[in-house]
Write an enzyme that holds these catalytic residues in place. Sequence first.
Site: not given
Ligand code: PGA
Length: 222
Positions: A63, A129, A122, A124
């Site tokens: 992404d 999302e 959450n 994702h």
């Molecule tokens: P993080 O993010 O590794 O910074 O916890 C994980 C994600 O949002 O996929």
Amino acid sequence: MTDKKDELSAQAAEQISNLIRKNKSVNLGLPTGNTPLLMYQHLVKLSEQNDLDWSHVHCFALDEYLDSPPEHSFQTYLESNLYDKVGVPKANQHNPATTDNYDSIIKEHGGLNLTILGIGLNGHIAFNEPGTPQLSFTQCIWLQDTSRKALSKTFGSLEATPITAVTMGISTILASQTIVMLAFGADKKQIVEKAFANGVDPNVPASYLKLHGTVSVLTDTQ
Ligand code: PGA
């Protein structure tokens, strides 16, 4: 950092390294964020030790922000944590914000062989999302509040945190031959359990991974 986190990060790095040693022209789906930082450190070391040839490896970022200052872009993250350290050619550094028809380009290269994922608080995966349908390809999205709050640590404030991004879709990810999900830290325990305890739930996008036959979940939350 737990020993377990270090061990699992090394395990993921080794899986990538072994794949490249077996097949020089692999296609990788690559995450950013805090979770994979240690994996990239191990991978850079393994790359030096094994003299890995990255010249035919194609890297596809999962992404990218659409409204972030360049220093916080995922391209910059991948350059400084991996690409510049192991020598991924510029032409092999694919980014969904600068590449049209990302899914077609992935397909033209023969599809993703291995995709590494984190998981958001959450649920994702990449920036898919809650509510993202299974049939979804690379697309622009609005970041939800939970994601923006978690990301605001990097940007200094919620106001400065991006609102929009482009992400591989669920279908893009599920088409990868092999998937490894990394989830580290106590704050990820609940969402990992939620994702894998019950059936597939569009409100917990990581639960779509149950539809894939070859997913490993590397977590220190158990
Ligand atoms: P993080 O993010 O590794 O910074 O916890 C994980 C994600 O949002 O996929």
